[in-house]
Design an enzyme around this catalytic site. Structure first.
Site, PDB file in Angstrom:
ATOM      1  N   CYS A 325      43.833  43.549  27.992  1.00  0.00           N
ATOM      2  CA  CYS A 325      45.141  44.160  27.781  1.00  0.00           C
ATOM      3  C   CYS A 325      45.494  44.209  26.284  1.00  0.00           C
ATOM      4  O   CYS A 325      44.873  44.949  25.540  1.00  0.00           O
ATOM      5  CB  CYS A 325      46.208  43.437  28.595  1.00  0.00           C
ATOM      6  SG  CYS A 325      47.722  44.398  28.812  1.00  0.00           S
ATOM      7  N   HIS A 423      44.148  42.877  33.977  1.00  0.00           N
ATOM      8  CA  HIS A 423      44.356  41.442  34.128  1.00  0.00           C
ATOM      9  C   HIS A 423      43.688  40.981  35.411  1.00  0.00           C
ATOM     10  O   HIS A 423      43.581  41.734  36.379  1.00  0.00           O
ATOM     11  CB  HIS A 423      45.854  41.132  34.209  1.00  0.00           C
ATOM     12  CG  HIS A 423      46.580  41.240  32.904  1.00  0.00           C
ATOM     13  ND1 HIS A 423      46.419  40.330  31.885  1.00  0.00           N
ATOM     14  CD2 HIS A 423      47.469  42.157  32.457  1.00  0.00           C
ATOM     15  CE1 HIS A 423      47.184  40.683  30.868  1.00  0.00           C
ATOM     16  NE2 HIS A 423      47.826  41.792  31.183  1.00  0.00           N
TER      17      HIS A 423
END
Length: 480
Positions: A325, A423
């Site tokens: 991310c 994630h």
């Protein structure tokens, strides 16, 4: 038909006690759901509907065998720095606000929280409510929507959890109860002494003293236990001890590190260390740049600390560097911020490890559960197949190179440098095995593949049943 779990302080163990009670009730066939009016955490979870809630409420929902939904955590605060937090309301970004301005919204947000609680109660009947921080923050009573103001509205029984591990448990518990408002104090129906190390029977006299001081029964003393549950906030990072393993992996702990729960399974397979920016990296077998709530700010910290140059030099040694991310965004060539991440419109140079350009030009986030198929580039991704996780990010990235996964991420020609918006990648046993198995082969050391850790909620429930007056807790939570 609900129960409130308050704490004497942050990190007292409210989240795990709440999860354990949820599982105990569920095991008895009692429908139950967790609830936390306001949470402050950079560890979050994305529901099936794409709503963002605190990771603790998702964990508690799993314990309750309930589907995580936005109503379980209607207000989520995500600190961004400079006394500013993003307010996530009912799972969606609402606005960024300074804490002083946030308090002007107390009545509105409390109303939203109570409505969310009422919706859950209509569906599940029994709700286990977790408070936030310490319950006796006297200066905040008029605006404390997670503890005092909520308790006044709901008028449900309260269990108070004290943390004996940090010392001063008598002052914690007695002081908290004594300081509670007159219309809240009588709601406290039980005390739990948490995180006891040693023989709990040695605290029998302590239980009697607490009961004499407070007039409230002690429902049990909970021995300290290591649980495979996601941590809620960065306080827990200080408690982590790397496993004694042959493989060492460094995760950069920048100031706004987010969703470090991504690496819980990896911590079981390797010696994972959360290192401050600027820590020498040569001794590690791989480096991971995790998620962050503020990519631009934390990238600046990497540069100021010398970590940026160290990471770039490390990447040239033929060892893996992986970004998740915000860490993936940093690994690109450049970042344009239209005053979304920071306070000014500016271009920033990335680490130039991947041909990726990121633009922050909208306040909205992408929040969704995903499944990704590895493109198989290089010695790590070629060992992966399908991985499940979730995306939760601002910014959009354009990729000039090879995707790491189908239509997502980026990987260099060696396959050792790659990043993804997903994630939870290393919450997949296959991804853990791919990385640690590769590193073990390079070092010619043994490695035991990641296996099924079992049901941690069952372990927690049995642990609490062995040390708490469960029948009284069940009665408090279901007959009121």
């Amino acid at each position: 038909m609900s129960l409130m779990v308050l704490g004497t302080s942050s990190h007292a163990g409210k989240s795990s006690i709440t999860a354990g009670i949820c599982r105990i009730l569920s095991d008895r066939g009692i429908p139950v759901a967790p609830f936390k009016a306001q949470n402050m955490s950079l560890n979050s979870y994305i529901t099936e509907e794409g709503a963002e809630i605190g990771i603790a409420q998702a964990t508690q929902a799993f314990a309750a065998r309930a589907r995580p939904v936005a109503d379980m955590n209607p207000v989520l605060l995500k600190p961004k720095g400079n006394a500013v937090s993003q307010v996530v309301l009912l799972g969606k970004p609402w606005k960024d606000t300074k804490i002083t301005d946030y308090y002007t919204e107390t009545e509105y947000l409390l109303g939203e929280a109570v409505q969310a609680y009422d919706r859950l109660k209509r569906e599940y009947t029994n709700i286990i409510v977790e408070g936030a921080g310490g319950a006796a923050e006297v200066n905040l009573y008029d605006r404390d929507i997670a503890n005092i103001q909520l308790a006044k509205r709901l008028q449900i029984p309260i269990i108070l959890v004290g943390d004996i591990e940090r010392g001063g448990v008598f002052a914690q518990i007695y002081g908290t109860i004594a300081l509670l408002p007159d219309d809240v104090r009588p709601l406290v129906k039980g005390i739990i002494v948490n995180k006891f190390r040693g023989d709990a029977q040695l605290f029998e006299s302590g239980k009697k003293i607490l009961e004499e001081l407070t007039g409230v029964p002690v429902l049990g003393v909970v021995p300290w236990i290591k649980l495979a549950l996601p941590e809620e906030d960065s306080l827990s990072l200080a408690d982590k001890t790397p496993a004694e393993k042959n493989i060492r992996i460094a995760i950069i702990r920048y100031p706004h590190i987010a969703n470090f729960t991504d690496f819980s399974l990896l911590e079981e397979a390797a010696a994972v260390e959360y290192v401050e920016p600027g820590t020498l990296l040569n001794a590690y077998d791989a480096v991971i740049l995790p998620g962050t709530k503020n990519t631009v700010s934390d990238l600046a910290v990497l540069r100021e600390s010398g970590a940026a140059d160290q990471i770039v030099a490390y990447a040239k040694t033929g060892k893996p560097v992986i970004g998740i991310c915000g860490g993936y965004q940093m690994m690109g060539t450049s970042i344009f911020d239209n005053a979304i991440e920071g306070e000014i419109i500016a271009d920033y140079e990335g680490l130039n490890l991947l041909p990726v350009h990121t633009i922050f030009d909208h306040y909205d986030k992408i929040t969704r559960q995903v499944k990704r198929v590895s493109k198989g580039q290089g010695p790590i991704l070629s060992r992966m197949n399908i991985a499940a996780g979730y995306e939760i990010h601002s910014g959009k990235s354009s990729v000039a190179g090879t995707p790491a996964f189908t239509d997502e991420g980026c990987v260099d020609d060696t396959g050792l440098i790659f990043g993804t918006y997903m994630h939870g990648l290393f919450a997949n046993a296959g991804a853990v095995d791919a990385l640690v198995g590769y590193l073990a082969g390079k070092k010619n050391v043994s490695y035991t593949p990641a296996g099924d850790a079992g049901d941690p909620y069952a372990v927690l429930a049995r642990h609490l049943e062995g040390c708490l007056d469960v029948e009284r807790i069940v009665a408090l939570s279901t007959v009121n």
